[in-house]
Write an enzyme that holds these catalytic residues in place. Structure first.
Site, PDB file in Angstrom:
ATOM      1  N   GLU A 151      50.681  60.465  91.512  1.00 47.51           N
ATOM      2  CA  GLU A 151      51.475  59.267  91.804  1.00 47.51           C
ATOM      3  C   GLU A 151      52.893  59.418  91.259  1.00 47.51           C
ATOM      4  O   GLU A 151      53.878  59.138  91.941  1.00 47.51           O
ATOM      5  CB  GLU A 151      50.809  58.035  91.171  1.00 47.51           C
ATOM      6  CG  GLU A 151      51.593  56.744  91.429  1.00 47.51           C
ATOM      7  CD  GLU A 151      51.080  55.563  90.612  1.00 47.51           C
ATOM      8  OE1 GLU A 151      49.856  55.427  90.429  1.00 47.51           O
ATOM      9  OE2 GLU A 151      51.919  54.786  90.135  1.00 47.51           O
ATOM     10  N   HIS A 204      50.549  63.392  86.921  1.00 49.47           N
ATOM     11  CA  HIS A 204      49.755  62.592  87.861  1.00 49.47           C
ATOM     12  C   HIS A 204      50.428  62.598  89.235  1.00 49.47           C
ATOM     13  O   HIS A 204      51.645  62.440  89.332  1.00 49.47           O
ATOM     14  CB  HIS A 204      49.630  61.155  87.350  1.00 49.47           C
ATOM     15  CG  HIS A 204      48.583  60.360  88.053  1.00 49.47           C
ATOM     16  ND1 HIS A 204      48.789  59.839  89.307  1.00 49.47           N
ATOM     17  CD2 HIS A 204      47.321  60.009  87.712  1.00 49.47           C
ATOM     18  CE1 HIS A 204      47.696  59.195  89.690  1.00 49.47           C
ATOM     19  NE2 HIS A 204      46.789  59.291  88.736  1.00 49.47           N
TER      20      HIS A 204
END
Lengths: 264, 264
Positions: free
Chosen positions: A107, A105
């Site tokens: 993030e 991901h």
């Protein structure tokens, strides 16, 4: 989204986002209409303004953008920013760092990019079990993880370290949404979860709902709603992932009402 | 015990322990034979040498002993000492402190005595649930607690605090003993647990064994061993609390062998 809209008014020319602003194709489409171009690499942004998206920015991209003297608009979610700060803090204070989350991901990748050391990223207690032991371990979570998973992983790590320091970086709004969704899923006959197929938090939301309500359907747009899912169902539940625009939710709601009305 | 024996040789006169040295009446009796007197209060020790026991000493007693210029022999267990140091460290660094343990146990009381602030002491997850929430919470455990209980409490607290810092102060030897005792209890027909009735760690050891083996008996001395507990039992298991002297264990073992031999 608001930051992007503001930016489009202020700097209508040469406005870019580095990667899709949020994990929702329909919202991204809207941004394109505002004249905001999506580029996957800083190298492809010649001049002007770059918006860093809510997931945060990689250290190397930040450096490149600065070097190119691009105007930077940092739309990193403050909750994500906090997770980045805690990760750095733990690293600087000599803790081995473990992130509860999805290693692919953006993030999580952004958080890792600031740390010049190996960082383990795991998604479940089983993976934690397979890791070695530590003297000083710091744990943070991707902001959209479920709390139950976080808790299970912490329990395993506790057994394998002398000192454990944990910052609960899970987004409170996300946790609330998950708890509310489960509450709804329990009470209805069919559960609709709206959000990008590539959105991890929407996937988790759907998975959590499915545990309480087997008739759970994950859709991106109102068009995907299948009349069969609603037939012979009295109560229909509705929830949406973190980055789902409210107008999509509204459309789905209207379509459900329309379909139910037709059946009667 | 070794420290006390050494002290009895070196300072045979006016030698005291503050409270019973360990939670085992038989061992305490042996110390009395060595001329070591047990006093519950510093005020009752007129002069000479005081031994601080393995559970640690209260801050106020340490101050009083120093003021009285008593010779101090600190027999605080190093594992307990470590728990004290971590508790102080967390307190000094602005954490609210939570101790997993028995609030009336002298080890826990000693740890608390150094901290000029409210310290919560709890024994199970249910009690943790009842506590409020924290910004920065530090957790340590009484050294002889079970790890499973520690883990359960940590899981509850994780939900109620932004930052959680945990030092696993559980004595590794105690954990190992508990794990081994359960292994033994599973394989035998009757389980004998030896240790002082007022010893918390022996009580926990017996409770853990009882979960796997309902025929578990907690005794203090060999004399208490009941022939009925062994009759028609093929395999007898044996374990003992942390402060049980080896000669008592040996006596129990001999008595079991004797009783089993008689039956045949």
């Amino acid at each position: 989204m608001d930051i992007a809209r503001e930016a489009a008014k202020k700097y209508p020319e040469d406005l870019y986002t580095l990667g899709p602003l949020i994990h929702n194709p329909q919202a991204v489409e809207l941004l394109v209409k505002l004249g905001i171009k999506v580029k996957d690499r800083i190298e492809h942004i010649p001049r002007g303004t770059v918006i860093f998206r809510s997931h945060g920015v990689f250290l190397k991209d930040l450096m490149k953008a600065r070097k190119k003297r691009l105007r930077i608009i940092d739309a990193t979610c403050p909750i994500v920013k906090r997770a980045q700060l805690y990760a750095n803090y733990l690293h600087r204070h000599g803790y081995d760092l473990l992130i509860v989350g999805d290693s692919e991901h953006p993030e999580v990748e952004a958080i890792r990019s600031y740390i010049q050391k190996r960082v383990d990223v795991i998604e479940d207690a089983e993976a934690a079990q397979k890791l070695g032991s530590w003297t000083k371990l710091g744990i943070i979570a991707q902001t959209t993880q479920t709390f139950s998973r976080f808790k299970e992983i912490v329990a395993v790590c506790l057994e394998k370290t002398k000192e454990l320091r944990i910052f609960n970086t899970i987004c409170h709004a996300t946790t609330l949404r998950q708890m509310e969704a489960v509450e709804i899923a329990r009470k209805v006959d069919s559960m609709i979860v709206i959000g990008g197929y590539n959105s991890g938090n929407t996937q988790r939301l759907a998975a959590i709902c499915r545990e309480s309500q087997p008739c759970t359907y994950h859709i991106e747009t109102a068009e995907e709603l299948h009349p069969r899912w609603l037939s012979k169902k009295e109560k229909i539940g509705l929830t949406a992932g973190a980055s789902t625009p409210s107008w999509i939710i509204k459309e789905v709601e209207l379509r459900i009402r329309h379909l139910k009305h037709h059946k009667r």
